[in-house]
Design a protein around this motif. Structure first.
Motif, PDB file in Angstrom:
ATOM      1  N   TYR A 150       0.834  -1.210   0.000  1.00  0.00           N
ATOM      2  CA  TYR A 150       0.000   0.000   0.000  1.00  0.00           C
ATOM      3  C   TYR A 150       0.869   1.260   0.000  1.00  0.00           C
ATOM      4  O   TYR A 150       0.546   2.255  -0.660  1.00  0.00           O
ATOM      5  N   ASN A 199       2.852   1.568  -3.672  1.00  0.00           N
ATOM      6  CA  ASN A 199       2.128   1.554  -4.942  1.00  0.00           C
ATOM      7  C   ASN A 199       0.803   2.293  -4.805  1.00  0.00           C
ATOM      8  O   ASN A 199       0.117   2.162  -3.782  1.00  0.00           O
ATOM      9  N   LEU A 200       0.473   3.055  -5.852  1.00  0.00           N
ATOM     10  CA  LEU A 200      -0.843   3.684  -5.872  1.00  0.00           C
ATOM     11  C   LEU A 200      -1.920   2.657  -6.188  1.00  0.00           C
ATOM     12  O   LEU A 200      -2.967   2.613  -5.545  1.00  0.00           O
ATOM     13  N   LYS A 201      -1.652   1.828  -7.207  1.00  0.00           N
ATOM     14  CA  LYS A 201      -2.564   0.740  -7.559  1.00  0.00           C
ATOM     15  C   LYS A 201      -1.896  -0.580  -7.186  1.00  0.00           C
ATOM     16  O   LYS A 201      -0.752  -0.837  -7.577  1.00  0.00           O
TER      17      LYS A 201
END
Length: 467
Positions: A34, A37-39
């Motif tokens: 989390y 990474n954004l996605k």
């Protein structure tokens, strides 16, 4: 809102199961994904779980878990089970993206808990807080600037920093108490020393206490902070402009509400900096001294109780150092320890303390009750403290104020020497945080009945000055 209305009711069930250590490690892996990474793709989280928890997944038994036989067969299936279990309990959700890949989304409550869990696991020393300096810096820059919005934002920033400072001081105080409790259960000297110098010294003294004394010192920045805030609080035009800026920033429903909120925050910060040294810093210092004294005594007690060769040798050397006629004892133990006596000359080598003789009972001596100079001086000091003590000064100031919130030099009515002395003592004690009033010296001198005192304003503490 109740707690389990804000979070799923079974959110913490994995952490109470027999495999809670595995689930805790899996949540830390989820936090890493989390944070980086954004996605978050599901297959990326699956790969991270496999690579970082391979040994734990292989050793886990999953007794009583709703795991399928195919999932239990190998590490890949067990990693898939972890994802399915944490998702079903509400730690994250799944959604399908435009590329038809499964993505993981972390709700707000889950992200906060993951951050907290990671901070509890992180053993690195905390560094870099500067709440007092940030408060001083933001107020100083805003005060020198002509921008009203910057002044309004500086008040809210100072309020947030002061609140964070109070929470930090409370945490430090209770953290010291926690080390007290840890020390009670320690029965090894090396463990006590490691806890004191490594854990307490680095995680408390160096991380919090030292910055409070040097870089983020409250006594260093207290006066400039209070000076700027009091200057703003006494300027009605500036307060109105700041209230309009706060209203435009949607910090209140009306301009009057924003103005009242700004004044409340200014007075709160001012009062906190008046009392923070006595109520927080002094208490923390006293607690640190008690802990250090207790740690020293603990080390001495454990060393003296040590029944090993080192402990016995310590007791033996202590006894020899206190006995000047231990030649026979040295001769007896010399074949075992090879101990030799050493002596040296010092400034006390030719001096022996005189031993007092034994006291004998004698006939009682009658003492005549006469008033001596010492008694007269004591009575005079008692009279001085009673008539001109802090309580008497506070009553005199209350008499000047009456029901009013403020009064000035012309309202004091200086008619005799006592009133003149009380006015001077009130100025001297007005800066005391325990005083119930504040005195602001004005320009000029006021003269009445042959007495000259400074022009000043006496205001009841905690009451906003009326314009």
């Amino acid at each position: 809102m109740k707690f389990f209305e804000a979070v799923p009711s079974e959110l913490f069930s994995p952490l109470s199961s027999p495999n809670r250590a595995l689930y805790a490690d899996a949540l830390d892996v989820l936090y890493t994904a989390y944070r980086d990474n954004l996605k978050i793709r599901e297959d990326a989280l699956y790969s991270m779980l496999r690579s970082k928890l391979e040994e734990q997944l292989a050793e886990a038994t999953f007794e009583g878990e709703d795991i399928d036989e195919e999932e239990l067969r190998d590490i890949s299936g067990r990693a898939r089970f972890l994802i399915r279990k944490l998702c079903s309990k509400g730690w994250f959700e799944k959604e399908r993206g435009e590329d038809f890949e499964e993505y993981i989304t972390v709700p707000g409550y889950s992200s906060r808990l993951l951050e907290l869990f990671h901070q509890l696991r992180d053993d690195s020393t905390v560094r870099g807080y500067s709440y007092v300096f940030n408060t001083y810096s933001s107020l100083k820059v805003a005060h020198e600037s002509g921008n009203v919005y910057e002044k309004m934002a500086a008040v809210y920033s100072a309020y947030d920093n002061t609140s964070a400072l109070i929470k930090l001081l409370q945490m430090v105080y209770h953290n010291v108490k926690h080390y007290f409790q840890m020390q009670i259960d320690m029965q090894d000297v090396n463990q006590v020393l490691a806890s004191h110098f490594d854990d307490f010294g680095q995680k408390v003294i160096e991380a919090y206490i030292r910055p409070l004394k040097i870089k983020d010192s409250v006594p260093k920045y207290r006066v400039p902070i209070q000076s700027v805030l009091r200057n703003w609080a006494e300027d009605d035009a500036l307060l109105l402009a700041m209230a309009n800026a706060a209203y435009q920033d949607r910090r209140g429903d009306t301009v009057e509400v924003c103005r009242a909120d700004l004044l409340r925050k200014i007075f709160w910060i001012d009062e906190r900096y008046d009392s923070i040294e006595h109520d927080y810093l002094d208490e923390i210092d006293a607690q640190v001294r008690r802990y250090t004294r207790a740690a020293t005594q603990k080390v001495e007690n454990l060393t003296n109780r040590d029944q090993s060769v080192r402990g016995n040798l310590n007791v033996l050397l202590t006894a020899l150092s206190r006995n000047r006629r231990a030649g026979d004892l040295v001769d007896r133990i010399q074949p075992v320890f090879q101990i030799y006596e050493q002596s040296f000359l010092s400034e006390k080598s030719l001096w022996y303390r005189k031993r007092p003789g034994k006291r004998t009972k004698a006939a009682p001596v009658l003492v005549q009750e006469t008033v001596s100079d010492a008694d007269a001086a004591a009575r005079a000091a008692e009279l001085l403290h009673s008539e001109y003590g802090r309580g008497a000064i506070a009553e005199y100031v209350q008499g000047w104020l009456g029901d009013a919130e403020t009064c000035y030099s012309k309202d004091l009515g200086i008619r005799d020497d006592k009133a003149y002395i009380m006015s001077l003592l009130a100025v001297l004690t007005g800066g005391d945080p325990a005083a119930g009033y504040q005195i602001r010296e004005l320009e000029g001198t006021f003269r009445e009945n042959g007495y000259a005192i400074p022009q000043m304003e006496i205001r009841r503490k905690g009451v906003e000055k009326k314009k």
